[in-house]
Design a protein around this motif. Structure first.
Motif, PDB file in Angstrom:
ATOM      1  N   LEU A 168       0.827  -1.215   0.000  1.00  0.00           N
ATOM      2  CA  LEU A 168       0.000   0.000   0.000  1.00  0.00           C
ATOM      3  C   LEU A 168       0.861   1.265   0.000  1.00  0.00           C
ATOM      4  N   VAL A 169       1.936   1.254   0.795  1.00  0.00           N
ATOM      5  CA  VAL A 169       2.808   2.451   0.827  1.00  0.00           C
ATOM      6  C   VAL A 169       3.438   2.660  -0.556  1.00  0.00           C
ATOM      7  N   ASN A 170       3.902   1.575  -1.176  1.00  0.00           N
ATOM      8  CA  ASN A 170       4.520   1.697  -2.494  1.00  0.00           C
ATOM      9  C   ASN A 170       3.506   2.139  -3.549  1.00  0.00           C
ATOM     10  N   MET A 171       2.282   1.627  -3.416  1.00  0.00           N
ATOM     11  CA  MET A 171       1.246   1.978  -4.390  1.00  0.00           C
ATOM     12  C   MET A 171       0.878   3.469  -4.286  1.00  0.00           C
ATOM     13  N   ALA A 172       0.817   3.976  -3.061  1.00  0.00           N
ATOM     14  CA  ALA A 172       0.525   5.406  -2.873  1.00  0.00           C
ATOM     15  C   ALA A 172       1.637   6.243  -3.518  1.00  0.00           C
ATOM     16  N   LYS A 173       2.877   5.826  -3.288  1.00  0.00           N
ATOM     17  CA  LYS A 173       4.022   6.573  -3.825  1.00  0.00           C
ATOM     18  C   LYS A 173       3.978   6.577  -5.355  1.00  0.00           C
ATOM     19  N   LYS A 174       3.749   5.377  -5.917  1.00  0.00           N
ATOM     20  CA  LYS A 174       3.728   5.245  -7.384  1.00  0.00           C
ATOM     21  C   LYS A 174       2.648   6.141  -8.007  1.00  0.00           C
ATOM     22  N   ASN A 175       1.515   6.273  -7.307  1.00  0.00           N
ATOM     23  CA  ASN A 175       0.402   7.043  -7.872  1.00  0.00           C
ATOM     24  C   ASN A 175       0.406   8.508  -7.438  1.00  0.00           C
ATOM     25  N   GLY A 176       1.445   8.889  -6.668  1.00  0.00           N
ATOM     26  CA  GLY A 176       1.595  10.293  -6.287  1.00  0.00           C
ATOM     27  C   GLY A 176       0.512  10.788  -5.340  1.00  0.00           C
ATOM     28  N   VAL A 177      -0.022   9.884  -4.512  1.00  0.00           N
ATOM     29  CA  VAL A 177      -1.062  10.288  -3.557  1.00  0.00           C
ATOM     30  C   VAL A 177      -0.637   9.935  -2.134  1.00  0.00           C
ATOM     31  N   ILE A 178      -1.410  10.433  -1.182  1.00  0.00           N
ATOM     32  CA  ILE A 178      -1.052  10.243   0.222  1.00  0.00           C
ATOM     33  C   ILE A 178      -1.843   9.091   0.830  1.00  0.00           C
TER      34      ILE A 178
END
Ligand code: HSE
Length: 372
Positions: A98-108
């Motif tokens: 989840l942390v990596n997915m947020a980073k990849k999509n530029g969201v918090i």
């Protein structure tokens, strides 16, 4: 900023009340409910796709459980929506993804409400971390079990009655086994350690014990020793390893943590420059948890950097040497470890490695560390 609320139960309805009454530039425009019968307003829907495809900026997950919220959080991040969640089980279990997915999509991805209820716990950790090195944290991170142990100690009530009261007050998880067996504190300690040390610890390796088998005689033992029984969680960083453990403990009544009443939570941080800092507050319940959720939403509005980093690797140190109190039907098999026999089913151990005791601990055993 437009918000979608997934779930309108205890926490979700609290978030709705606070935001609907707020004058901030934040409006709930969509609410996901489970069943068509629950739809009472135009913004309510049972269709998650309608929410994902809408113009909401932030999706707030307040559903509880694991599989469905996990799917929804993933989908929300993939749709480039910021996500706020209080769901420690999902977050601790699927942290790296989840942390990596947020980073990849530029969201918090923000989750203040997942640990410590209404205490600004992760917020204070971020604050300390900006200029300091944290070596240790410990505390009481479950309101339900603190409520139960406090009631058993102060009013002499039985475990089941105190648990029922905690459930009626909305503190307990939908499945209170998560509270009383220590899973909930394990998730919270894992998340806290991950945020503090910029890592993603293997949740399944964390040793944890709960309070399910606590009896009046254990509380009486505590009182005789001028001690208080609490369910504790703690972690210490030692070089490239993190020692992390969830266990009931007999605490000296001289300690601050021993005096924590009702459903309160307590967290203590040790860091190099600040030294010890302690935080106390409402650890569970509708409004304190909703308060923490709304704080995350406002921080997103202010464009604050809330998402954690995963940039370091640590392994878990499972060795843990201390003195323990054990009540078990199999107490005779523990003779090599015993320092004192309290009665036919209860002993105190010498200073031993907890790992050596594991083969003797079964589902009916009560084990607590002695920290006196
Ligand atoms: N069941 C949890 C508790 C709720 O009692 O602490 C808050 O995380």
């Amino acid at each position: 900023m437009k918000i979608a609320l997934l779930g309108c139960g205890v926490v979700g309805s609290g978030v709705k009340e606070i935001l609907d009454a707020s004058e901030q530039n934040v409006k709930i425009t969509k609410i996901l409910v489970k069943d068509k019968n629950e739809i009472r307003e135009a913004r309510m829907t049972t269709n998650i796709q309608e929410i994902l495809n809408s113009d909401v900026d932030v999706i707030v997950e307040c559903i509880g459980g694991i599989d469905i919220p996990f799917q929804y959080i993933r989908q929300a991040l993939q749709h480039k929506k910021h996500v706020v969640s209080s769901n420690k089980k999902v977050l601790a279990t699927h942290y790296k993804e989840l942390v990596n997915m947020a980073k990849k999509n530029g969201v918090i991805l923000a989750f203040e409400a997942s640990v410590g209820g209404g205490i600004p716990w992760l917020e204070n950790i971020r604050h300390i971390k900006r200029i300091d090195h944290i070596s240790t944290f410990e505390g009481i991170f479950n309101g339900t079990t603190n409520y139960i142990l406090d009631k058993m100690t102060s009013k002499g009530v039985d475990f089941q009655i105190a648990l029922q009261e905690a459930q009626n007050l909305g503190y307990a998880e939908s499945n209170p086994i998560d509270d009383i067996d220590g899973h909930d504190v394990k998730y919270k300690c894992c998340l806290t350690a991950n945020v503090i040390w910029d890592t993603s610890l293997p949740l399944e390796e964390i040793l944890f014990f709960g309070i399910r088998n606590t009896k009046k005689k254990d509380i009486i033992y505590a009182t005789q020793k001028n001690a208080v029984l609490k369910l504790t969680g703690r972690a210490v960083k030692v070089d490239k390893r993190i020692q992390i453990l969830v266990i009931p403990a007999f605490l000296s009544s001289q300690e601050n943590m021993a005096h924590l009443p009702k459903n309160l939570n307590y967290g203590k941080i040790k860091s190099e420059y600040l030294g010890e800092s302690c935080y106390i507050g409402q650890g569970a319940g509708k409004y304190p948890t909703a308060h923490a959720v709304v704080q995350d939403i406002l921080s997103i509005l202010e464009k604050r950097k809330l998402s954690p980093e995963i940039s370091k690797e640590f392994s878990i140190e499972r060795d843990y040497v201390s003195h323990f109190y054990i009540r078990s039907q199999r107490v005779s098999s523990l003779q090599n470890f015993v320092s004192d026999i309290l009665d036919e089913e209860t002993v105190l151990t010498k200073n031993v490695n907890l790992l050596e005791l594991l083969p003797y601990i079964d589902k009916d055993t009560f084990i607590a560390e002695i920290r006196l």
